[in-house]
Design a protein around this motif. Sequence first.
Motif, PDB file in Angstrom:
ATOM      1  N   GLY A   6       7.820  52.169   6.015  1.00  0.00           N
ATOM      2  CA  GLY A   6       7.233  53.299   6.833  1.00  0.00           C
ATOM      3  C   GLY A   6       5.823  53.829   6.178  1.00  0.00           C
ATOM      4  N   LYS A   7       5.360  54.991   6.591  1.00  0.00           N
ATOM      5  CA  LYS A   7       4.196  55.454   6.106  1.00  0.00           C
ATOM      6  C   LYS A   7       4.405  56.724   5.588  1.00  0.00           C
ATOM      7  N   ILE A   8       3.652  56.968   4.261  1.00  0.00           N
ATOM      8  CA  ILE A   8       3.829  58.064   3.846  1.00  0.00           C
ATOM      9  C   ILE A   8       2.267  58.737   3.611  1.00  0.00           C
ATOM     10  N   TYR A   9       2.409  60.183   4.107  1.00  0.00           N
ATOM     11  CA  TYR A   9       0.857  60.407   4.069  1.00  0.00           C
ATOM     12  C   TYR A   9       1.157  61.980   3.236  1.00  0.00           C
ATOM     13  N   PHE A  10       0.369  62.393   2.230  1.00  0.00           N
ATOM     14  CA  PHE A  10       0.311  63.697   1.749  1.00  0.00           C
ATOM     15  C   PHE A  10      -1.240  64.213   2.119  1.00  0.00           C
ATOM     16  N   VAL A  11      -1.118  65.375   2.695  1.00  0.00           N
ATOM     17  CA  VAL A  11      -2.193  66.035   3.313  1.00  0.00           C
ATOM     18  C   VAL A  11      -2.491  66.979   2.389  1.00  0.00           C
ATOM     19  N   PHE A  12      -3.718  67.344   1.807  1.00  0.00           N
ATOM     20  CA  PHE A  12      -4.271  68.339   1.112  1.00  0.00           C
ATOM     21  C   PHE A  12      -5.452  68.960   1.945  1.00  0.00           C
ATOM     22  N   GLU A  38      -8.714  67.888  -7.947  1.00  0.00           N
ATOM     23  CA  GLU A  38      -8.442  66.604  -8.945  1.00  0.00           C
ATOM     24  C   GLU A  38      -6.943  66.670  -9.172  1.00  0.00           C
ATOM     25  N   VAL A  39      -6.541  67.577  -9.953  1.00  0.00           N
ATOM     26  CA  VAL A  39      -5.121  67.749 -10.371  1.00  0.00           C
ATOM     27  C   VAL A  39      -4.203  67.713  -9.214  1.00  0.00           C
ATOM     28  N   ALA A  40      -4.540  68.343  -8.061  1.00  0.00           N
ATOM     29  CA  ALA A  40      -3.487  68.129  -6.826  1.00  0.00           C
ATOM     30  C   ALA A  40      -3.556  66.774  -6.411  1.00  0.00           C
ATOM     31  N   LEU A  41      -4.926  66.162  -6.274  1.00  0.00           N
ATOM     32  CA  LEU A  41      -4.727  64.752  -5.573  1.00  0.00           C
ATOM     33  C   LEU A  41      -4.300  63.767  -6.643  1.00  0.00           C
ATOM     34  N   ARG A  42      -4.486  64.040  -7.937  1.00  0.00           N
ATOM     35  CA  ARG A  42      -4.081  62.962  -8.910  1.00  0.00           C
ATOM     36  C   ARG A  42      -2.440  62.834  -8.980  1.00  0.00           C
ATOM     37  N   GLY A  43      -2.126  64.189  -8.914  1.00  0.00           N
ATOM     38  CA  GLY A  43      -0.526  64.536  -8.834  1.00  0.00           C
ATOM     39  C   GLY A  43      -0.015  63.920  -7.834  1.00  0.00           C
ATOM     40  N   ALA A  44      -0.440  63.886  -6.439  1.00  0.00           N
ATOM     41  CA  ALA A  44       0.194  63.430  -5.575  1.00  0.00           C
ATOM     42  C   ALA A  44       0.107  61.937  -5.464  1.00  0.00           C
ATOM     43  N   VAL A  45      -1.020  61.386  -6.029  1.00  0.00           N
ATOM     44  CA  VAL A  45      -1.013  59.744  -6.145  1.00  0.00           C
ATOM     45  C   VAL A  45       0.002  59.443  -7.053  1.00  0.00           C
ATOM     46  N   HIS A  46       0.208  60.275  -8.090  1.00  0.00           N
ATOM     47  CA  HIS A  46       1.210  59.708  -9.007  1.00  0.00           C
ATOM     48  C   HIS A  46       2.662  59.748  -8.473  1.00  0.00           C
ATOM     49  N   ARG A  47       2.898  61.024  -7.373  1.00  0.00           N
ATOM     50  CA  ARG A  47       4.112  61.065  -6.907  1.00  0.00           C
ATOM     51  C   ARG A  47       4.337  59.901  -5.869  1.00  0.00           C
ATOM     52  N   LEU A  48       3.374  59.358  -5.205  1.00  0.00           N
ATOM     53  CA  LEU A  48       3.539  58.222  -4.149  1.00  0.00           C
ATOM     54  C   LEU A  48       3.850  57.024  -5.118  1.00  0.00           C
ATOM     55  N   ARG A  49       3.292  56.864  -5.932  1.00  0.00           N
ATOM     56  CA  ARG A  49       3.365  55.662  -6.787  1.00  0.00           C
ATOM     57  C   ARG A  49       4.732  55.587  -7.273  1.00  0.00           C
ATOM     58  N   MET A  50       5.524  56.497  -7.703  1.00  0.00           N
ATOM     59  CA  MET A  50       6.680  56.656  -7.973  1.00  0.00           C
ATOM     60  C   MET A  50       8.031  56.309  -6.969  1.00  0.00           C
ATOM     61  N   TYR A  51       7.428  56.399  -5.869  1.00  0.00           N
ATOM     62  CA  TYR A  51       8.202  55.876  -4.623  1.00  0.00           C
ATOM     63  C   TYR A  51       8.307  54.482  -4.667  1.00  0.00           C
ATOM     64  N   GLY A  52       7.445  53.703  -4.981  1.00  0.00           N
ATOM     65  CA  GLY A  52       7.452  52.309  -4.957  1.00  0.00           C
ATOM     66  C   GLY A  52       7.493  51.795  -3.497  1.00  0.00           C
ATOM     67  N   THR A  90       6.626  48.683  -0.518  1.00  0.00           N
ATOM     68  CA  THR A  90       5.267  48.480   0.095  1.00  0.00           C
ATOM     69  C   THR A  90       4.764  49.227   1.318  1.00  0.00           C
ATOM     70  N   GLU A  91       5.301  50.334   1.621  1.00  0.00           N
ATOM     71  CA  GLU A  91       4.804  51.233   2.796  1.00  0.00           C
ATOM     72  C   GLU A  91       3.358  51.538   2.525  1.00  0.00           C
ATOM     73  N   GLU A  92       2.853  52.083   3.474  1.00  0.00           N
ATOM     74  CA  GLU A  92       1.295  52.605   3.451  1.00  0.00           C
ATOM     75  C   GLU A  92       1.567  54.048   2.814  1.00  0.00           C
ATOM     76  N   LYS A  93       0.905  54.138   1.822  1.00  0.00           N
ATOM     77  CA  LYS A  93       0.846  55.591   1.103  1.00  0.00           C
ATOM     78  C   LYS A  93      -0.324  55.865   1.050  1.00  0.00           C
ATOM     79  N   LYS A  94      -0.847  57.143   1.384  1.00  0.00           N
ATOM     80  CA  LYS A  94      -1.966  57.905   1.399  1.00  0.00           C
ATOM     81  C   LYS A  94      -2.131  59.273   1.123  1.00  0.00           C
ATOM     82  N   VAL A  95      -3.106  59.592   0.198  1.00  0.00           N
ATOM     83  CA  VAL A  95      -3.033  61.043   0.076  1.00  0.00           C
ATOM     84  C   VAL A  95      -4.579  61.498   0.882  1.00  0.00           C
TER      85      VAL A  95
END
Length: 113
Positions: free
Chosen positions: A32-38, A48-62, A64-69
């Motif tokens: 699927g696709k996962i998008y976090f919107v700020f 920066e803290v919000a964006l990098r935190g969201a990137v870290h959370r998305l990477r934890m999901y593992g 091959t889905e499309e993942k974007k902040v």
Amino acid sequence: MWKLIFVLLAIIGIAEVGRWLWLWLLKSKKKGKIYFVFSFHGHEKEAEVALRGAVHRLRMYGGTEEKKVLCLDRGMDEETKRVCKLTARDTQMVEICSEEELANLLKRSFANT
């Protein structure tokens, strides 16, 4: 004192193993696709803290889905824009967009689902 610290670290370790197990059990083969919107307006000192935190959370999901902040520009000041652009360049998962671009992206991404 050291025994208390050891016990606390053991509890944290057991909880983390349980979380990994839980995520593995809930893992789906469906891609699927996962998008976090700020949404940022004006000066946002924690962008920066919000964006990098969201990137870290998305990477934890593992997976091959499309993942974007998505960083929605709703009138950011120049410093916040600069921080968002630098974070986007560093992480490759952050994308800065306007309200219209976000609407078009979501229409394209989810129109056939």
